[in-house]
Design a protein around this motif. Structure first.
Motif, PDB file in Angstrom:
ATOM      1  N   THR A   1       8.095   5.909   8.312  1.00  0.00           N
ATOM      2  CA  THR A   1       8.174   6.595   9.660  1.00  0.00           C
ATOM      3  C   THR A   1       8.951   8.140   9.001  1.00  0.00           C
ATOM      4  N   LYS A   2       9.364   7.846   7.744  1.00  0.00           N
ATOM      5  CA  LYS A   2      10.124   9.107   7.076  1.00  0.00           C
ATOM      6  C   LYS A   2      11.161   9.419   7.533  1.00  0.00           C
TER       7      LYS A   2
ATOM      8  N   HIS B   1       0.692  -1.411   0.266  1.00  0.00           N
ATOM      9  CA  HIS B   1      -0.089  -0.167  -0.019  1.00  0.00           C
ATOM     10  C   HIS B   1       0.608   1.440  -0.145  1.00  0.00           C
ATOM     11  N   GLU B   2       1.674   1.503   0.579  1.00  0.00           N
ATOM     12  CA  GLU B   2       2.795   2.790   1.441  1.00  0.00           C
ATOM     13  C   GLU B   2       3.364   2.992  -0.236  1.00  0.00           C
TER      14      GLU B   2
ATOM     15  N   LEU C   1      13.487  -2.844   6.175  1.00  0.00           N
ATOM     16  CA  LEU C   1      13.903  -1.414   6.753  1.00  0.00           C
ATOM     17  C   LEU C   1      13.875  -0.558   6.306  1.00  0.00           C
ATOM     18  N   ALA C   2      13.580  -0.699   5.270  1.00  0.00           N
ATOM     19  CA  ALA C   2      12.622   0.356   4.258  1.00  0.00           C
ATOM     20  C   ALA C   2      11.414   0.565   3.848  1.00  0.00           C
ATOM     21  N   ALA C   3      10.849  -0.330   4.397  1.00  0.00           N
ATOM     22  CA  ALA C   3       9.662  -0.416   4.887  1.00  0.00           C
ATOM     23  C   ALA C   3       8.927   0.460   6.032  1.00  0.00           C
TER      24      ALA C   3
ATOM     25  N   VAL D   1      11.769   2.456  -5.182  1.00  0.00           N
ATOM     26  CA  VAL D   1      13.372   1.960  -5.638  1.00  0.00           C
ATOM     27  C   VAL D   1      14.488   1.213  -5.306  1.00  0.00           C
ATOM     28  N   MET D   2      14.892   1.691  -4.577  1.00  0.00           N
ATOM     29  CA  MET D   2      15.926   0.792  -3.879  1.00  0.00           C
ATOM     30  C   MET D   2      15.058  -0.520  -3.100  1.00  0.00           C
ATOM     31  N   THR D   3      13.939  -0.369  -3.098  1.00  0.00           N
ATOM     32  CA  THR D   3      13.463  -1.494  -2.469  1.00  0.00           C
ATOM     33  C   THR D   3      13.505  -2.635  -3.031  1.00  0.00           C
ATOM     34  N   ALA D   4      12.751  -2.414  -4.661  1.00  0.00           N
ATOM     35  CA  ALA D   4      12.954  -2.863  -5.533  1.00  0.00           C
ATOM     36  C   ALA D   4      14.142  -3.781  -6.145  1.00  0.00           C
ATOM     37  N   ILE D   5      14.570  -2.895  -6.055  1.00  0.00           N
ATOM     38  CA  ILE D   5      16.241  -3.004  -6.324  1.00  0.00           C
ATOM     39  C   ILE D   5      16.764  -4.405  -5.164  1.00  0.00           C
TER      40      ILE D   5
END
Length: 189
Positions: free
Chosen positions: A162-163, A14-15, A155-157, A32-36
Motif C-alpha cells: 500500500t506504500k 515477490h514484493e 503489517l510490513a508486507a 530490511v526491517m522485515t528481515a530483522i
C-alpha cells in the motif's frame, strides 16, 4: 519453468525481491526491517520452545517426586497397620506384652522417619510444580512476543503493497511491543 527448475514466489517474497532490486528507499527500509523482525521472531520462537520444554520436564519431575511421596506414605501406612496389630496383640491373654511394646515403639519411631522422607518428597514436588508454572508463564510471554512480531511482519508486507507511511509506523510499533513482551519474558515477569 526456468532452466534451473521451478521457481515459485509468494506475494510477499515477490514484493521483497522487487524492493531489493529497485531504487525505492521506502520499500528497501521495509524489506530490511522485515528481515530483522523475522530473525528476532525466530529467536523468540526458540526461547518459547525451550521454556515450554522446561515446563514439561519440571512437571514430570514434580510427578516423580509426588509418586515417591505416595510410596513413602504407603510405607508409613504399612508401619501403622503393623503397630496397630502389635497393640492389639498386647491385650490377648498370654501375650508377651514386653515383646509387643518393643514392636510398637519400633514401628512408631520408624513411622516418624518415613513421615519426614514423605514430607520431603512432597515439598520437592511442590517446588517442581512452581518451577513448571513459572516456565509455562515465561513460555506464554515468548509466544505473545512471537505473535506480535508475526503481526508486525504481516503489517510490513501490507505496507509494501500500500506504500502507507502510517502503516509502516504501526508495524514498527507492534514489533516494539513484541520486543517489550520478550523483555518481560526474559526477566521472568
Amino acid at each position: 519453468m526456468s532452466a534451473e527448475g521451478f521457481h515459485v514466489h509468494g506475494p510477499h517474497d515477490h514484493e521483497l525481491e522487487h524492493a531489493a532490486h529497485g531504487n525505492d528507499q521506502f520499500a528497501s527500509k521495509i524489506a530490511v526491517m522485515t528481515a530483522i523482525m523475522a530473525t528476532v521472531g525466530a529467536l523468540f520462537g526458540f526461547q518459547g520452545g525451550a521454556t515450554q520444554n522446561d515446563a514439561a520436564m519440571f512437571k514430570n519431575e514434580a510427578a516423580i517426586k509426588k509418586t515417591e511421596a505416595a510410596n513413602q506414605w504407603n510405607f508409613y501406612q504399612s508401619k501403622s497397620s503393623k503397630q496397630n496389630l502389635a497393640e492389639l496383640a498386647m491385650i490377648l491373654p498370654g501375650a508377651d506384652v514386653e515383646k509387643y511394646k518393643a514392636k510398637v515403639a519400633r514401628y512408631d519411631s520408624e513411622k516418624e522417619a518415613i513421615k519426614l522422607v514423605a514430607e520431603k518428597f512432597e515439598a520437592e514436588s511442590t517446588e517442581w510444580d512452581k518451577k513448571s508454572e513459572a516456565a509455562l508463564h515465561q513460555h506464554h510471554r515468548w509466544a505473545q512476543a512471537m505473535t506480535a512480531l508475526q503481526i508486525a511482519i504481516s503489517l510490513a508486507a501490507i505496507t509494501l503493497l500500500t506504500k502507507k507511511k502510517w502503516l509502516q509506523f504501526t508495524s514498527y510499533g507492534v514489533a516494539a511491543a513484541g520486543v517489550g513482551i520478550a523483555a518481560l519474558a526474559w526477566l521472568h515477569i
